[in-house]
Motif scaffolding. Structure first.
Motif, PDB file in Angstrom:
ATOM      1  N   PHE A 174       2.547   5.910 -13.321  1.00  0.00           N
ATOM      2  CA  PHE A 174       1.334   6.400 -12.687  1.00  0.00           C
ATOM      3  C   PHE A 174       0.302   6.887 -13.706  1.00  0.00           C
ATOM      4  N   PHE A 234      -9.485   5.406 -13.960  1.00  0.00           N
ATOM      5  CA  PHE A 234      -8.205   5.658 -13.292  1.00  0.00           C
ATOM      6  C   PHE A 234      -7.287   6.437 -14.230  1.00  0.00           C
ATOM      7  N   GLY A 235      -6.204   6.976 -13.653  1.00  0.00           N
ATOM      8  CA  GLY A 235      -5.176   7.620 -14.461  1.00  0.00           C
ATOM      9  C   GLY A 235      -5.510   9.050 -14.819  1.00  0.00           C
ATOM     10  N   ASN A 278      -0.088   2.213 -12.153  1.00  0.00           N
ATOM     11  CA  ASN A 278      -1.288   2.058 -12.966  1.00  0.00           C
ATOM     12  C   ASN A 278      -1.020   1.615 -14.390  1.00  0.00           C
ATOM     13  N   TYR A 318      -5.069  -4.572  -9.001  1.00  0.00           N
ATOM     14  CA  TYR A 318      -6.046  -4.411  -7.932  1.00  0.00           C
ATOM     15  C   TYR A 318      -5.395  -4.696  -6.580  1.00  0.00           C
ATOM     16  N   PRO A 319      -5.821  -3.997  -5.555  1.00  0.00           N
ATOM     17  CA  PRO A 319      -5.118  -4.076  -4.264  1.00  0.00           C
ATOM     18  C   PRO A 319      -5.569  -5.234  -3.383  1.00  0.00           C
ATOM     19  N   THR A 365       0.680   0.063  -4.829  1.00  0.00           N
ATOM     20  CA  THR A 365      -0.608  -0.014  -5.499  1.00  0.00           C
ATOM     21  C   THR A 365      -0.906   1.177  -6.391  1.00  0.00           C
ATOM     22  N   ARG A 366      -0.085   2.212  -6.334  1.00  0.00           N
ATOM     23  CA  ARG A 366      -0.368   3.357  -7.194  1.00  0.00           C
ATOM     24  C   ARG A 366       0.081   3.129  -8.633  1.00  0.00           C
ATOM     25  N   PHE A 399       0.804  -1.221   0.000  1.00  0.00           N
ATOM     26  CA  PHE A 399       0.000   0.000   0.000  1.00  0.00           C
ATOM     27  C   PHE A 399       0.840   1.275   0.000  1.00  0.00           C
ATOM     28  N   LYS A 400       2.099   1.129   0.306  1.00  0.00           N
ATOM     29  CA  LYS A 400       2.934   2.330   0.433  1.00  0.00           C
ATOM     30  C   LYS A 400       4.016   2.342  -0.633  1.00  0.00           C
TER      31      LYS A 400
END
Lengths: 132, 272
Positions: free
Chosen positions: B73, B97-98, B65, B125-126, B62-63, B56-57
């Protein structure tokens, strides 16, 4: 149940540092992520289901008019991992909740994705938060 | 479908029988746990057992894309090295997204129709994934939509594979890395969260490698000469976790209800 405080425009701009779109089922294009408001009202429904947890809140605005807010959270699985549960709140509970409101002015907001959970206090008890 | 049930049952039976020989992999109880060298199973193959969660960090998490490391990103998704065919297709996407993200009438096939995200988009996907390593195949169980893949270790690709959502996957161990080679895709999925298309000529190579005890790196390479003028790749990192996998099915009725009760309300000015 009569609620005193209403929609209070609070901290603005502090959430503008998102370096990229937040991953989930969808992005956050419909919300103004630079704005955070605080609602004080009553939970009318707590919908603990996929794709996202949703809480419905009745809160009066500054003019005393009752508004029916729809507030989105992350998926149940992610909320569980953050310390929430299906019993975190129920209809009739008193709630103070921060949210990023929709861009179009509709009473819809987002209070959590997988990367953050804003302040949520139910019957005086603070639920787990997560900072960005 | 009896055949599918039989295959799944056999696969899981084999997996469970084999996994009982594996050392238990669990996340550390405290943040002070020291990273260790990546573990190897008997035979010297990398030990991927355990449950892995999206990081997550950090920028590698997860960022991410896109699978193009020059634009991870998706700040300039239109600048991907698309062929004219792919560029034309990309003009029609309305991604959630994006840089081009929109809430207004997105045509993301996952969000709109609960289509399977396919490979490699499922890694965007997270949610968690779990490996089950057996002598002849490796199974990957994905928390998101509860799908699983079989990566066979003892065969080649069919000469003319059917087109499918997840493709035909074969794998091998290369030192400390598990390499998956997949072809035989349909062209219905997006490569990533921003709507980059692909053709049925898509060839995906996944490389899983433990950076240390707690971190697993995935490198994805995209080779699709019908859709892209260059081969490109990017990496993501997963972390070992103790959190049990949950239910994250994409139920169309739930997605539709959420669309109507939440998303749609943010699209049209109130009163219109």
């Amino acid at each position: 149940m009569k609620r005193k405080l209403l929609v209070v425009l609070a901290a603005v701009g502090s959430m503008a540092m998102f370096s990229g779109p937040l991953p989930a089922h969808h992005g956050v294009a419909g919300y103004d992520m630079t704005k955070t408001i605080t609602l004080h009202g009553t939970v009318s429904k707590f919908d603990w289901s996929n794709p996202h947890v949703v809480v419905y809140v009745d809160a009066k605005n500054e003019g005393g008019e009752m508004q029916h807010w729809t507030i989105e959270f992350a998926a149940p699985v992610h909320m569980v991992r953050a310390g929430w549960s299906k019993n975190s709140m129920k209809a009739g509970d008193d709630i103070v909740i921060e949210t990023h409101p929709s861009r179009n002015g509709a009473p819809v907001g987002i209070t959590s994705t997988i990367t953050f959970i804003l302040k949520t206090v139910v019957n005086g008890q603070a639920l787990p938060v997560r900072s960005e | 479908m009896p055949i599918r049930v039989a295959i799944l049952t056999a696969a899981l039976a084999a997996a469970l029988g084999f996994s009982s020989n594996l050392p238990a992999q669990t996340a550390p109880d405290s943040a002070e746990a020291k990273p260790r060298q990546p573990g190897l199973m008997s035979g010297g193959i990398p030990d991927l057992s355990g449950t892995w969660d999206a990081d997550f960090k950090g920028p590698e998490g997860t960022r991410v894309n896109t699978w193009d490391s020059s634009d991870p990103f998706a700040k300039h998704p239109e600048q991907a090295p698309m062929t004219p065919w792919a560029a034309e297709k990309f003009k029609g996407v309305r991604p959630p997204f994006g840089a081009l993200q929109t809430f207004d009438n997105t045509n993301d096939p996952v969000q709109r129709y609960c289509d399977p995200p396919g490979v490699p988009r499922i890694y965007m996907y997270p949610w968690e994934l779990k490996f089950i390593q057996t002598p002849k195949a490796v199974y990957i169980l994905y928390e998101y939509t509860k799908v699983w893949r079989e990566i066979d270790l003892d065969r080649e690709h069919p000469k003319d594979p059917d087109n499918s959502w997840m493709g035909d996957s074969i794998g091998k161990y290369d030192g400390d890395t598990f390499v998956i080679d997949t072809i035989g895709f349909n062209d219905k999925t997006w490569l990533d969260q921003t709507g980059h298309p692909h053709s049925d000529a898509l060839h995906v190579i996944e490389r899983f490698r433990r950076l240390d005890h707690d971190r697993l790196e995935l490198s994805v390479t995209i080779d699709d000469p019908k859709a892209y003028t260059k081969i490109f790749s990017n990496t993501k990192v997963f972390r070992l976790t103790n959190a049990p996998m949950g239910e994250t099915l994409c139920a169309y009725s739930e997605m539709k209800e959420f669309q109507e009760k939440v998303v749609d309300k943010t699209q049209t000015p109130p009163g219109k």
